[in-house]
Design a protein around this motif. Structure first.
Motif, PDB file in Angstrom:
ATOM      1  N   GLY A 186      19.135  20.150  15.573  1.00 35.90           N
ATOM      2  CA  GLY A 186      19.815  19.172  14.721  1.00 35.90           C
ATOM      3  C   GLY A 186      19.366  17.750  15.000  1.00 35.90           C
ATOM      4  N   THR A 187      19.041  17.457  16.263  1.00 36.70           N
ATOM      5  CA  THR A 187      18.605  16.102  16.615  1.00 36.70           C
ATOM      6  C   THR A 187      17.286  15.771  15.899  1.00 36.70           C
ATOM      7  OG1 THR A 187      19.690  16.308  18.746  1.00 36.70           O
ATOM      8  CG2 THR A 187      18.025  14.596  18.576  1.00 36.70           C
ATOM      9  N   ASP A 188      16.362  16.740  15.833  1.00 35.07           N
ATOM     10  CA  ASP A 188      15.090  16.504  15.126  1.00 35.07           C
ATOM     11  C   ASP A 188      15.353  16.221  13.653  1.00 35.07           C
ATOM     12  OD1 ASP A 188      13.430  17.180  17.417  1.00 35.07           O
ATOM     13  OD2 ASP A 188      14.088  19.238  17.084  1.00 35.07           O
ATOM     14  N   LYS A 228      18.228   8.853  10.872  1.00 30.99           N
ATOM     15  CA  LYS A 228      19.553   8.490  11.406  1.00 30.99           C
ATOM     16  C   LYS A 228      19.559   8.281  12.917  1.00 30.99           C
ATOM     17  CE  LYS A 228      21.839  11.318   7.888  1.00 30.99           C
ATOM     18  NZ  LYS A 228      22.175  12.726   7.682  1.00 30.99           N
ATOM     19  N   TYR A 229      18.467   8.599  13.597  1.00 30.78           N
ATOM     20  CA  TYR A 229      18.470   8.580  15.069  1.00 30.78           C
ATOM     21  C   TYR A 229      17.022   8.430  15.518  1.00 30.78           C
ATOM     22  CZ  TYR A 229      20.314  10.194  19.666  1.00 30.78           C
ATOM     23  OH  TYR A 229      20.725  10.286  20.970  1.00 30.78           O
ATOM     24  N   GLY A 230      16.819   8.116  16.794  1.00 33.32           N
ATOM     25  CA  GLY A 230      15.466   8.082  17.330  1.00 33.32           C
ATOM     26  C   GLY A 230      14.917   6.681  17.517  1.00 33.32           C
ATOM     27  N   ILE A 259      10.523  18.536  30.866  1.00 38.21           N
ATOM     28  CA  ILE A 259      11.886  17.991  30.916  1.00 38.21           C
ATOM     29  C   ILE A 259      11.987  16.857  29.896  1.00 38.21           C
ATOM     30  CG2 ILE A 259      13.473  16.674  32.408  1.00 38.21           C
ATOM     31  CD1 ILE A 259      12.662  18.530  34.698  1.00 38.21           C
ATOM     32  N   VAL A 260      13.161  16.721  29.268  1.00 40.23           N
ATOM     33  CA  VAL A 260      13.313  15.783  28.150  1.00 40.23           C
ATOM     34  C   VAL A 260      13.554  14.344  28.613  1.00 40.23           C
ATOM     35  CG1 VAL A 260      14.704  15.221  26.103  1.00 40.23           C
ATOM     36  CG2 VAL A 260      14.224  17.616  26.664  1.00 40.23           C
ATOM     37  N   ARG A 261      14.534  14.151  29.517  1.00 44.52           N
ATOM     38  CA  ARG A 261      14.978  12.783  29.820  1.00 44.52           C
ATOM     39  C   ARG A 261      14.282  12.210  31.050  1.00 44.52           C
ATOM     40  NH1 ARG A 261      21.234  10.611  29.509  1.00 44.52           N
ATOM     41  NH2 ARG A 261      21.059  11.441  27.387  1.00 44.52           N
ATOM     42  N   ARG A 262      14.086  10.905  31.061  1.00 44.35           N
ATOM     43  CA  ARG A 262      13.580  10.167  32.230  1.00 44.35           C
ATOM     44  C   ARG A 262      14.637   9.152  32.625  1.00 44.35           C
ATOM     45  NH1 ARG A 262      10.947  13.698  31.422  1.00 44.35           N
ATOM     46  NH2 ARG A 262       8.717  13.971  31.124  1.00 44.35           N
ATOM     47  N   THR A 308      15.224   7.209  28.866  1.00 46.10           N
ATOM     48  CA  THR A 308      14.336   7.518  27.736  1.00 46.10           C
ATOM     49  C   THR A 308      14.286   9.040  27.583  1.00 46.10           C
ATOM     50  OG1 THR A 308      12.462   7.406  29.266  1.00 46.10           O
ATOM     51  CG2 THR A 308      12.922   5.443  27.953  1.00 46.10           C
ATOM     52  N   GLU A 309      13.927   9.499  26.391  1.00 45.45           N
ATOM     53  CA  GLU A 309      13.894  10.950  26.138  1.00 45.45           C
ATOM     54  C   GLU A 309      12.663  11.304  25.316  1.00 45.45           C
ATOM     55  OE1 GLU A 309      18.633  12.191  26.138  1.00 45.45           O
ATOM     56  OE2 GLU A 309      17.668  11.833  24.212  1.00 45.45           O
ATOM     57  N   ARG A 310      11.954  12.322  25.734  1.00 40.58           N
ATOM     58  CA  ARG A 310      10.737  12.711  25.016  1.00 40.58           C
ATOM     59  C   ARG A 310      11.080  13.234  23.623  1.00 40.58           C
ATOM     60  NH1 ARG A 310       5.641  14.387  28.554  1.00 40.58           N
ATOM     61  NH2 ARG A 310       4.815  14.185  26.431  1.00 40.58           N
ATOM     62  N   LEU A 324      14.341  27.478  26.737  1.00 43.53           N
ATOM     63  CA  LEU A 324      14.814  26.892  28.001  1.00 43.53           C
ATOM     64  C   LEU A 324      15.600  25.590  27.773  1.00 43.53           C
ATOM     65  CD1 LEU A 324      14.903  27.221  31.077  1.00 43.53           C
ATOM     66  CD2 LEU A 324      12.863  25.810  31.224  1.00 43.53           C
ATOM     67  N   GLU A 325      15.063  24.692  26.960  1.00 42.87           N
ATOM     68  CA  GLU A 325      15.751  23.388  26.807  1.00 42.87           C
ATOM     69  C   GLU A 325      17.165  23.543  26.271  1.00 42.87           C
ATOM     70  OE1 GLU A 325      17.139  19.517  25.464  1.00 42.87           O
ATOM     71  OE2 GLU A 325      16.844  21.279  24.239  1.00 42.87           O
ATOM     72  N   PRO A 326      17.390  24.273  25.153  1.00 44.24           N
ATOM     73  CA  PRO A 326      18.794  24.422  24.726  1.00 44.24           C
ATOM     74  C   PRO A 326      19.663  25.116  25.782  1.00 44.24           C
ATOM     75  CG  PRO A 326      17.302  25.704  23.295  1.00 44.24           C
ATOM     76  CD  PRO A 326      16.447  24.838  24.149  1.00 44.24           C
ATOM     77  N   THR A 385      19.404  24.625  28.984  1.00 42.22           N
ATOM     78  CA  THR A 385      19.770  23.635  30.002  1.00 42.22           C
ATOM     79  C   THR A 385      21.027  22.869  29.581  1.00 42.22           C
ATOM     80  OG1 THR A 385      18.460  21.775  29.078  1.00 42.22           O
ATOM     81  CG2 THR A 385      17.344  23.236  30.633  1.00 42.22           C
ATOM     82  N   VAL A 386      21.132  22.622  28.268  1.00 44.52           N
ATOM     83  CA  VAL A 386      22.274  21.851  27.751  1.00 44.52           C
ATOM     84  C   VAL A 386      23.585  22.599  28.029  1.00 44.52           C
ATOM     85  CG1 VAL A 386      23.324  21.044  25.581  1.00 44.52           C
ATOM     86  CG2 VAL A 386      20.895  20.614  26.038  1.00 44.52           C
ATOM     87  N   VAL A 387      23.574  23.923  27.844  1.00 41.70           N
ATOM     88  CA  VAL A 387      24.811  24.683  28.084  1.00 41.70           C
ATOM     89  C   VAL A 387      24.991  25.040  29.561  1.00 41.70           C
ATOM     90  CG1 VAL A 387      25.437  25.505  25.814  1.00 41.70           C
ATOM     91  CG2 VAL A 387      23.656  26.703  27.036  1.00 41.70           C
ATOM     92  N   SER A 425      29.624  16.488  27.256  1.00 41.45           N
ATOM     93  CA  SER A 425      28.460  16.833  28.077  1.00 41.45           C
ATOM     94  C   SER A 425      27.189  16.709  27.255  1.00 41.45           C
ATOM     95  CB  SER A 425      28.624  18.272  28.598  1.00 41.45           C
ATOM     96  OG  SER A 425      27.525  18.654  29.385  1.00 41.45           O
ATOM     97  N   VAL A 426      26.218  15.982  27.774  1.00 37.55           N
ATOM     98  CA  VAL A 426      24.938  15.818  27.072  1.00 37.55           C
ATOM     99  C   VAL A 426      23.798  15.972  28.065  1.00 37.55           C
ATOM    100  CG1 VAL A 426      24.725  13.282  27.352  1.00 37.55           C
ATOM    101  CG2 VAL A 426      23.697  14.395  25.353  1.00 37.55           C
ATOM    102  N   ASN A 427      22.656  16.473  27.555  1.00 34.91           N
ATOM    103  CA  ASN A 427      21.426  16.512  28.327  1.00 34.91           C
ATOM    104  C   ASN A 427      21.576  17.383  29.590  1.00 34.91           C
ATOM    105  OD1 ASN A 427      19.252  14.811  30.222  1.00 34.91           O
ATOM    106  ND2 ASN A 427      18.665  15.079  28.095  1.00 34.91           N
ATOM    107  N   ALA A 428      20.619  17.251  30.520  1.00 33.19           N
ATOM    108  CA  ALA A 428      20.599  18.120  31.702  1.00 33.19           C
ATOM    109  C   ALA A 428      19.682  17.518  32.747  1.00 33.19           C
ATOM    110  CB  ALA A 428      20.058  19.495  31.299  1.00 33.19           C
TER     111      ALA A 428
HETATM  112  C1  BGC Z   1      18.860  17.074  23.362  1.00 35.79           C
HETATM  113  C2  BGC Z   1      19.256  16.343  24.632  1.00 35.79           C
HETATM  114  C3  BGC Z   1      19.465  14.872  24.333  1.00 35.79           C
HETATM  115  C4  BGC Z   1      20.426  14.689  23.183  1.00 35.79           C
HETATM  116  C5  BGC Z   1      20.689  13.230  22.844  1.00 35.79           C
HETATM  117  C6  BGC Z   1      19.815  16.760  22.243  1.00 35.79           C
HETATM  118  O1  BGC Z   1      19.366  17.367  21.068  1.00 35.79           O
HETATM  119  O2  BGC Z   1      18.827  18.462  23.594  1.00 35.79           O
HETATM  120  O3  BGC Z   1      18.265  16.514  25.618  1.00 35.79           O
HETATM  121  O4  BGC Z   1      19.966  14.243  25.491  1.00 35.79           O
HETATM  122  O5  BGC Z   1      19.933  15.367  22.055  1.00 35.79           O
HETATM  123  O6  BGC Z   1      19.554  12.506  22.506  1.00 35.79           O
END
Ligand code: BGC
Length: 349
Positions: free
Chosen positions: A40-42, A49-51, A88-91, A114-116, A150-152, A154-156, A293-296
């Protein structure tokens, strides 16, 4: 190389384009992309709306749910050519805040993380990507393409950790869990609940198809309708819809002493027949916790790897309902009725 890029905050700007190979300053580990999950974020980023693009740039390479194959292990210890890896997504923020300073970048306090593929660093939707050795996770090779989950996960994994951590404020041994929403996040939350030995229930709008089947295959119970209709008050609710009404119903339907973890990000919408004060009164009188809860962080990435390695491969495989080629990225971003996880596949696993 080909990459899917977007000009953040400008709808209709996403495109597959040729960009230069990744710069070695982006990390010594060079990876060939296998697949990138879409979430959904993509969709929000593509809708404008985001990014955020990297500083000084107008476009951002999209994608944060990665899977790739190591081409050059660079300075990493323990990685070799051919290994399957996920970035990994976040720095952490550069200040750093106390949480980022101790490696809890998922709990960043000043918002300068920051987030990739999301916030100021290029993502993984490109034929090659680079990553710093400390931000790459090796995936169990037998998972193959399933490593893209794996990434989704990590969120849960983090959401469950939060629930169990706040539960320790009193004597509390949770037995029942409700997951609201049977998308990828909800189904992976249900998987973790089962692996932890809880009685798991999943609520979604959809009445038939693969969602109810996947829930039953886990040994969990599927419900449609609303939270009150499940017939009992769960100890844990993992809220994965982001829908106001479902959130209000969850806060009122949780058992005494129970914990509701909010993982969905929604906007707007009206909540019928209940005021914030009514919801709060219920939370107060039943000693509930609503925890966002957000990210991991790395601990959750490690735990998520264990969750996937232990899971039934056939069940996980059913979560990936569609694979699209990079050229068809717009179709990948468009949600179809029975979609669970759609991935853009760059090469064979
Ligand atoms: C990602 C997270 C990120 C969040 C907010 C989510 O879709 O999985 O890694 O922190 O969006 O940007």
């Amino acid at each position: 190389m080909k990459a899917i890029t977007v000009e953040p905050r400008k709808p209709g700007t996403a495109q597959l384009e040729d960009i230069p190979e990744p710069d070695v300053r982006e990390g010594s580990v060079l990876v060939e992309a296998i697949a990138v999950g879409v979430c959904g974020t993509d969709v929000e980023i593509v809708e404008g709306k985001y990014g955020w693009a990297p500083p000084g740039k107008t476009r951002l390479v999209l994608g944060h749910e990665s899977l790739g194959r190591v081409v050059d292990p660079g300075q990493s210890v323990g990685l070799k050519k051919g290994d399957l890896v996920v970035g990994i997504v976040r720095r952490p923020d550069p200040v750093p805040c106390p949480n980022c300073a101790v490696g809890e970048w998922d709990m960043c306090r000043n918002g300068q993380y920051t987030e990739r593929g999301i916030k100021e660093i290029h993502g993984f939707m490109s034929q090659h990507w680079r990553v710093e050795p400390e931000y790459v996770m090796k995936v169990d090779g037998s998972l193959g393409i399933l490593g893209v989950l794996l990434e989704p996960t990590t969120v849960v994994a983090k959401a469950w950790e939060q629930v169990l951590a706040v539960g320790q404020r009193s004597f509390w041994e949770p037995r029942t869990a409700l997951v609201t929403g049977a998308g990828p996040i909800g189904l992976l939350a249900a998987l973790i609940g089962k692996q932890r030995g809880l009685e798991v229930h999943v609520l979604d709008r959809v009445e038939s198809g693969s969602k109810p089947e996947l829930v039953r295959a886990l040994g969990a119970t599927y419900h449609t309708g609303n939270v009150a209709g499940i017939g009992f008050e769960p100890d844990v609710i993992i809220e994965c819809t982001g829908v106001g009404q479902v959130i209000a119903d969850s806060a009122q339907g949780i058992g005494a002493g129970g914990v509701v973890c909010l993982t969905g990000i929604g906007t707007g919408g009206r909540t019928l027949g209940v005021s914030t004060a009514d919801v709060a009164a219920s939370v107060v009188l039943k000693n509930n916790v609503l925890v966002g809860s957000v990210n991991a962080n790395k601990r959750h990435w490690f735990k998520a790897g264990e969750v996937l390695a232990r899971a039934d491969r056939k069940w996980l495989a059913r979560l990936i309902t569609r694979r699209e080629r990079p050229e068809a990225f717009m179709q990948a971003l468009h949600r179809e009725a029975d979609d669970i996880k759609v991935v853009i596949q760059f090469s064979e696993a």
